[in-house]
Write a protein that holds these residues in place. Structure first.
Motif, mmCIF file in Angstrom:
data_model
loop_
_atom_site.group_PDB
_atom_site.id
_atom_site.type_symbol
_atom_site.label_atom_id
_atom_site.label_comp_id
_atom_site.label_asym_id
_atom_site.label_seq_id
_atom_site.Cartn_x
_atom_site.Cartn_y
_atom_site.Cartn_z
ATOM 1 N N ILE A 111 9.338 -2.066 -0.439
ATOM 2 C CA ILE A 111 8.124 -1.251 -0.413
ATOM 3 C C ILE A 111 8.119 -0.262 -1.569
ATOM 4 C CG2 ILE A 111 6.968 0.583 0.873
ATOM 5 C CD1 ILE A 111 6.331 -2.119 2.000
ATOM 6 N N ASN A 112 9.254 0.388 -1.826
ATOM 7 C CA ASN A 112 9.325 1.372 -2.905
ATOM 8 C C ASN A 112 9.019 0.754 -4.261
ATOM 9 O OD1 ASN A 112 9.966 3.511 -1.209
ATOM 10 N ND2 ASN A 112 12.173 3.152 -1.361
ATOM 11 N N VAL A 113 9.421 -0.523 -4.451
ATOM 12 C CA VAL A 113 9.178 -1.196 -5.729
ATOM 13 C C VAL A 113 7.742 -1.694 -5.834
ATOM 14 C CG1 VAL A 113 9.769 -3.218 -7.131
ATOM 15 C CG2 VAL A 113 11.582 -1.870 -6.049
ATOM 16 N N LYS A 114 7.255 -2.320 -4.770
ATOM 17 C CA LYS A 114 5.955 -2.983 -4.829
ATOM 18 C C LYS A 114 4.770 -2.027 -4.631
ATOM 19 C CE LYS A 114 6.970 -7.267 -5.676
ATOM 20 N NZ LYS A 114 6.495 -7.904 -6.918
ATOM 21 N N VAL A 115 4.944 -0.990 -3.832
ATOM 22 C CA VAL A 115 3.849 -0.052 -3.582
ATOM 23 C C VAL A 115 4.063 1.159 -4.486
ATOM 24 C CG1 VAL A 115 2.617 1.290 -1.833
ATOM 25 C CG2 VAL A 115 3.735 -0.860 -1.201
ATOM 26 N N ALA A 116 3.438 1.104 -5.653
ATOM 27 C CA ALA A 116 3.684 2.155 -6.652
ATOM 28 C C ALA A 116 2.391 2.615 -7.315
ATOM 29 C CB ALA A 116 4.660 1.632 -7.712
ATOM 30 N N ASN A 117 1.286 2.489 -6.604
ATOM 31 C CA ASN A 117 -0.022 2.842 -7.164
ATOM 32 C C ASN A 117 -0.338 4.318 -6.928
ATOM 33 O OD1 ASN A 117 -0.003 1.780 -4.452
ATOM 34 N ND2 ASN A 117 -2.219 2.072 -4.403
ATOM 35 N N ALA A 118 0.425 5.197 -7.540
ATOM 36 C CA ALA A 118 0.280 6.636 -7.290
ATOM 37 C C ALA A 118 -1.073 7.156 -7.755
ATOM 38 C CB ALA A 118 1.402 7.395 -7.993
ATOM 39 N N LYS A 119 -1.606 6.622 -8.840
ATOM 40 C CA LYS A 119 -2.875 7.135 -9.378
ATOM 41 C C LYS A 119 -4.074 6.706 -8.528
ATOM 42 C CE LYS A 119 -1.322 7.478 -14.179
ATOM 43 N NZ LYS A 119 -1.565 7.053 -15.581
ATOM 44 N N VAL A 120 -3.997 5.521 -7.957
ATOM 45 C CA VAL A 120 -5.117 5.018 -7.154
ATOM 46 C C VAL A 120 -4.570 4.557 -5.803
ATOM 47 C CG1 VAL A 120 -7.145 3.518 -7.094
ATOM 48 C CG2 VAL A 120 -6.187 4.220 -9.297
ATOM 49 N N PRO A 121 -4.246 5.461 -4.903
ATOM 50 C CA PRO A 121 -3.701 5.053 -3.603
ATOM 51 C C PRO A 121 -4.754 4.313 -2.773
ATOM 52 C CG PRO A 121 -4.128 7.407 -3.634
ATOM 53 C CD PRO A 121 -4.335 6.934 -5.030
ATOM 54 N N ALA A 122 -4.281 3.432 -1.887
ATOM 55 C CA ALA A 122 -5.177 2.617 -1.075
ATOM 56 C C ALA A 122 -5.650 3.340 0.180
ATOM 57 C CB ALA A 122 -4.471 1.319 -0.688
ATOM 58 N N THR A 123 -4.894 4.312 0.647
ATOM 59 C CA THR A 123 -5.200 4.955 1.940
ATOM 60 C C THR A 123 -6.595 5.580 1.991
ATOM 61 O OG1 THR A 123 -2.833 5.364 2.276
ATOM 62 C CG2 THR A 123 -4.366 6.632 3.624
ATOM 63 N N PRO A 124 -7.065 6.314 0.979
ATOM 64 C CA PRO A 124 -8.415 6.901 1.078
ATOM 65 C C PRO A 124 -9.493 5.858 1.316
ATOM 66 C CG PRO A 124 -7.203 7.908 -0.734
ATOM 67 C CD PRO A 124 -6.370 6.766 -0.246
ATOM 68 N N LYS A 125 -9.416 4.724 0.650
ATOM 69 C CA LYS A 125 -10.426 3.682 0.829
ATOM 70 C C LYS A 125 -10.327 3.058 2.222
ATOM 71 C CE LYS A 125 -10.499 2.546 -4.084
ATOM 72 N NZ LYS A 125 -10.266 1.477 -5.107
ATOM 73 N N ARG A 126 -9.089 2.942 2.716
ATOM 74 C CA ARG A 126 -8.911 2.363 4.045
ATOM 75 C C ARG A 126 -9.492 3.305 5.127
ATOM 76 N NH1 ARG A 126 -7.919 -1.512 1.164
ATOM 77 N NH2 ARG A 126 -5.941 -2.635 1.138
ATOM 78 N N LEU A 127 -9.290 4.612 4.944
ATOM 79 C CA LEU A 127 -9.780 5.565 5.947
ATOM 80 C C LEU A 127 -11.309 5.588 6.012
ATOM 81 C CD1 LEU A 127 -7.313 8.553 5.338
ATOM 82 C CD2 LEU A 127 -7.233 6.828 7.151
ATOM 83 N N GLU A 128 -11.969 5.268 4.893
ATOM 84 C CA GLU A 128 -13.427 5.241 4.878
ATOM 85 C C GLU A 128 -13.984 4.190 5.836
ATOM 86 O OE1 GLU A 128 -14.632 4.648 0.887
ATOM 87 O OE2 GLU A 128 -13.942 6.618 0.187
ATOM 88 N N LYS A 129 -13.172 3.167 6.146
ATOM 89 C CA LYS A 129 -13.620 2.089 7.029
ATOM 90 C C LYS A 129 -13.533 2.474 8.508
ATOM 91 C CE LYS A 129 -13.988 -0.852 3.537
ATOM 92 N NZ LYS A 129 -15.271 -1.460 3.124
#
Length: 974
Positions: free
Chosen positions: A345-363
């Motif tokens: 997870i630490n290697v593959k999830v490294a999108n610090a500038k554009v995190p996915a969580t905000p977009k997921r919470l909008e749903k």
């Protein structure tokens, strides 16, 4: 030092005999340019025929075909591999060789094919009975090959060397009567026959073998065993063979088998692309099949495991989260994977500038208060927590509702979030766990990424313990392991094993199942469908999934391609060892180079090739061009080019490559930063031609991930280019080349590269995308070589240097070689200039108009006169116009008029005759023959002819000045 010499000296064993070291330091670099382009086996039928005709061979056609029907092997690797193979037997002799005998072994094998050397130069070798002439040839060749530096007493032992060279084999062509030779110096001449001749014969026979199984299926194996018996070496010859060649996976199988065989006291003797021949104890036992298969799987899986658990391969993250490749799930038990997921997870999830969580919470349907709270924790930290939970649930605990409650309790959110809220989904993505993750981070906002990583590790360990104790994890099975064992069962052979035939019924049933409408098992797009396949996942394949699907039939269902378990392993291994991106690698337009031994490698050569393959740097054609030009366009100079990433280390015995696998079939690749097919093929085209010349290997260049052949005995040529870029065909080069054709092709390639870099590039941008245009111009008319150079000179506002003029004339001669029309055009251009220089000469630094004045006037006259004029009228008219033009020039430009010791009338008459001769050549040869009497064609050629003539003028001026200076210096010395 040469490339091959460096590779051998750096990788050779530390306890190697100093005599062999000396041979590699002295004889080898002299032998490389002499032997590298001469076929010991194979070769071009046409060139063989020409050489045989030159020496008056009565059966030239039949013999040329017989030679060319064999696969290529040049004389350099033939001699070197034979010598090293024979040398590897020396330690097994009951009576060791003396130093003198070791020298004789080296030099006897070096000269044993002197007849092929003679034939390669179009010369007839002496008859077997003519010992004196054979001695003379060997003596001359020995001087060329630097024997004196290797062994100062070699000429004293020349009869012994010639005796060994002439009698290496125990069949026709020998003259083994010592009395026919000058008196031997060796104290005990019986040692020439035993052990020396036997050692030489063993080495020579060994390098003719084309397959490891030849030791039991061909007479060569019987002869090798016979020589071992005479030598008193109580060893057996055994082999292993893999009847398939994939690349890294098949090399891994070979190397694992090598390591297993080492414990059996099997010593590798000969390496092939498809296996190894060993020296084994006379009472050897074959390895147990299941034990060896298990060992090989362990070696392969360990290599993959180390990369998978680092998150480097076997996982793919897209818009729906992290996915796991089937091979990853099969390689590890669920418990092993769960315990290591945090690192992935630490290697593959490294999108610090554009995190996915905000977009997921909008749903999600959230209250305003809850949204404000969660926004505080909607960053990369939440992404990692959510994706770890989602992955663990989807892959391992999807059928365990208690996982939800346990997870909420672990994160301390069982009172804030319900189980139902964690499972809210849309489009196949579980958004509920993002609520959990963001909530946790919002309530622990001061946690750093490192703190979160530690929490993830703790989550994985506790989850594994809890799931195990509650027996919630499914039992582990690996269909990949089963398929891999089935593959080994069918393809891996070990001497002593009962041979297994391909399982045709299984392959047929797999194929039929893949073709049925109800089938969910797609057929492999890289193989025949022999083994079970699965969907092409972009976490596995290097190309875009489904990229190699056929077009769908009209009105039919969508064709779906898969990948077999075996090829999936190959793709994963390439990702692991090459660190290339899965799914997107083909965007870089890779061209694969498959490097085969020419029949066989000795262990020392195999280690040397390994050194290069493991450490070969990206080719820099700017450096290649500079080096080649600096060495006066000598192809042998490429041997001293820096081919590896680092400079050679001080000291020759290094073990930095000792842990690397042997490249039975070396697989390397090139990529391009550009986007055109031309750019993609620039580097591999050069490497494919250069490596066979420098190392004696056979190379196939192709954009296919699948090797075209399983071994080098499946094709005869030294070089094969599979569907290269268009510039290759424009250069009129064949896509398959034999040994004697390599130098011409490489010179042609380097010449066009240099012309392009010199004149059409914009440093540091080589502008390779425009190479096709450069090639087309040069091939259309060889005189365009000079036109292209003139364009660049005018752009730079400078004059060509003497070196540039000579260089470009050589370039034109290289392209004209073998082309009658181009050769005649160059010859005529030079002849025209030579003729008018007899009556008109100016300084080479004058303007083009001044230098080309006679030719310009002649061309203008031919183009302007009426078409109905005959040649004589045209010649006389042009000669008159040219004479009038000369009368307006200063007398120092008219060399025939300057010699005042001759009466003026005679001088003038000589000038008129020279002008008439020049005009005759212009009209009859330039206009009448080259341009077919077509003024439109002459008009088209006009500027090219003038560019070529100006270059020829300067070339002749430089040559004349150089000759004059040499004569003056010679007279002063006298």
């Amino acid at each position: 030092m040469t490339l091959l010499q460096i590779l051998l000296l750096e990788t050779i064993s530390q306890d190697t005999d100093p005599i062999l070291i000396s041979y590699l330091e002295t004889v080898l670099p002299a032998m490389e340019p002499e032997f590298a382009l001469i076929p010991a086996l194979g070769g071009s039928q046409q060139i063989h025929y020409q050489n045989l005709i030159a020496i008056g061979n009565r059966y030239a056609q039949e013999n040329a075909k017989r030679f060319s029907d064999k696969a290529d092997q040049n004389l350099l690797v033939h001699v070197l591999n034979a010598l090293l193979t024979a040398w590897n037997l020396v330690d097994h002799l009951t009576k060791p060789l003396s130093d003198i005998e070791k020298y004789l072994l080296c030099l006897g094998l070096t000269l044993h094919d002197y007849n092929k050397y003679c034939l390669g130069h179009g010369e007839e070798s002496p008859k077997v009975s003519n010992i004196n002439e054979i001695i003379n040839i060997c003596q001359e060749l020995g001087k060329k090959l630097n024997f004196q530096a290797f062994w100062s007493d070699w000429e004293q032992y020349l009869p012994e060397i010639v005796y060994l060279a002439q009698n290496t084999q125990f069949k026709a062509g020998t003259n083994a009567i010592p009395a026919n030779y000058p008196l031997f110096t060796l104290a005990d001449s019986r040692r020439l026959d035993l052990p020396l001749r036997r050692l030489l014969a063993f080495g020579d026979i060994a390098v003719h073998l084309q397959d490891p199984a030849d030791i039991i299926s061909k007479t060569g194996g019987d002869r090798l065993r016979e020589h071992l018996r005479f030598l008193g070496i109580k060893k057996a010859l055994v082999y292993h063979r893999l009847r398939d060649t994939l690349g890294i996976l098949s090399n891994g199988i070979h190397n694992a088998t090598l390591r297993f065989a080492k414990d059996l006291n099997w010593q590798p003797l000969l390496f092939f692309a498809q296996g190894v021949i060993y020296l084994a104890p006379i009472d050897y036992t074959s390895p147990e099949k299941m034990e060896l298969q298990g060992f090989i799987w362990q070696e392969i899986s360990q290599l993959l495991a180390s990369s998978m658990l680092k998150g480097e391969i076997g996982f793919k993250r897209d818009g729906k989260g992290l996915k796991v490749a089937p091979q990853t799930l099969e390689l590890f038990t669920p418990v092993q994977l769960i315990r290591n997921l945090a690192d992935v997870i630490n290697v593959k999830v490294a999108n610090a500038k554009v995190p996915a969580t905000p977009k997921r919470l909008e749903k999600l349907e959230l209250t305003e208060i809850e949204r404000q709270l969660l926004e505080k924790g909607a960053d990369l930290r939440a992404d990692r927590i959510a994706e770890l939970i989602i992955l663990a649930q989807r892959e391992f605990l999807a059928d365990s509702p208690e996982f939800i409650d346990w997870t909420l309790q672990f994160w301390g959110l069982e009172k804030q979030i319900t189980a139902e809220q964690t499972q809210e989904q849309s489009g196949g993505v579980n958004y509920g766990w993002y609520r959990v993750a963001a909530n946790y981070i919002a309530n622990h906002f001061t946690l750093s990424l490192e703190d979160v990583s530690g929490k993830l590790v703790d989550f994985c360990q506790q989850l594994a313990d809890w799931a195990t104790s509650n027996q919630l994890l499914s039992s582990h099975s690996s269909s990949t392991f089963e398929v891999f064992n089935s593959y080994l069962e069918q393809y891996l052979e070990i001497q002593g094993w009962q041979s297994s035939t391909p399982n045709l019924s299984q392959e047929l049933s797999t194929y039929i199942m893949a073709k049925t409408q109800s089938s969910k098992q797609p057929i492999c797009s890289l193989s025949s469908g022999e083994f079970i396949s699965e969907d092409q996942m972009d976490s596995v394949v290097l190309f875009k999934p489904q990229q190699y699907s056929n077009k769908n039939p009209l009105g039919g269902g969508k064709i779906k391609r898969g990948i077999s378990k075996i090829w999936a392993l190959e793709m994963l291994l390439r990702q692991a060892l090459w660190t290339v991106p899965s799914g997107k690698f083909e965007d870089q337009q890779p061209v694969f180079l498959y490097i085969f031994p020419a029949y066989v490698y000795s262990p020392q050569i195999a280690a040397a090739i390994r050194s290069l393959v493991n450490d070969m740097k990206r080719v820099n054609l700017w450096d290649v061009r500079k080096h080649w030009l600096h060495e006066d366009m000598n192809l042998d100079s490429l041997r001293s080019l820096q081919w590896r990433k680092e400079e050679a280390e001080v000291g020759r015995f290094k073990d930095k490559y000792s842990r690397a696998d042997i490249p039975f079939m070396g697989t390397v690749y090139t990529t391009t930063r550009g986007k055109t097919l031309t750019e993609a093929w620039i580097d591999p085209a050069f490497l494919t031609l250069a490596l066979p010349i420098l190392l004696g290997v056979k190379v196939i260049a192709t954009s296919s991930s699948v090797p075209l052949y399983n071994s080098d005995n499946d094709f005869l040529d030294s070089v094969i280019l599979d569907a290269p870029a268009g510039f290759w065909q424009l250069l009129k080069l064949s896509t398959s080349l034999r040994i004697q054709e390599l130098s011409v092709a490489l010179k042609r390639l380097l010449t066009i590269y240099t012309i392009h870099l010199d004149n059409r590039s914009n440093p540091p941008d080589a502008r390779w995308q425009a190479l096709n245009s450069t090639v087309r111009e040069v091939i259309t008319d060889v005189l365009n070589v000079f036109s292209i150079a003139d364009e660049k000179l005018r752009e730079d506002q400078r004059e060509a240097s003497p070196q540039e003029v000579q260089r470009y004339w050589k370039f034109a001669e290289i392209f004209a070689q073998g082309d009658t029309i181009m050769t005649e055009k160059l010859k005529l251009t030079k002849e025209l200039v030579r003729q008018y220089r007899t009556f008109y000469q100016v300084k080479w630094s004058e303007s083009s108009h001044t230098i080309l004045l006679p030719l310009t006037k002649a061309l203008e006259e031919i183009l302007s006169t009426p078409e109905h004029w005959d040649d004589e009228e045209l010649i006389l008219q042009g000669a008159g116009i040219l004479n009038d033009a000369l009368d307006r020039q200063e007398v120092y430009k008219r060399p025939l008029l300057q010699d005042k010791s001759i009466p003026y009338e005679i001088r003038k008459q000589q000038e008129l005759q020279a002008i008439h001769q020049f005009m005759t050549t212009c009209v009859k040869e330039l206009f009448g023959q080259m341009c077919k009497g077509d003024r439109a064609l002459l008009q088209e050629y006009r500027n090219r002819i003038k560019s070529g003539a100006e270059s020829a003028y300067k070339l002749l001026a430089f040559e004349e000045k150089s000759n004059s200076s040499q004569q003056q210096k010679s007279s002063e010395d006298q």
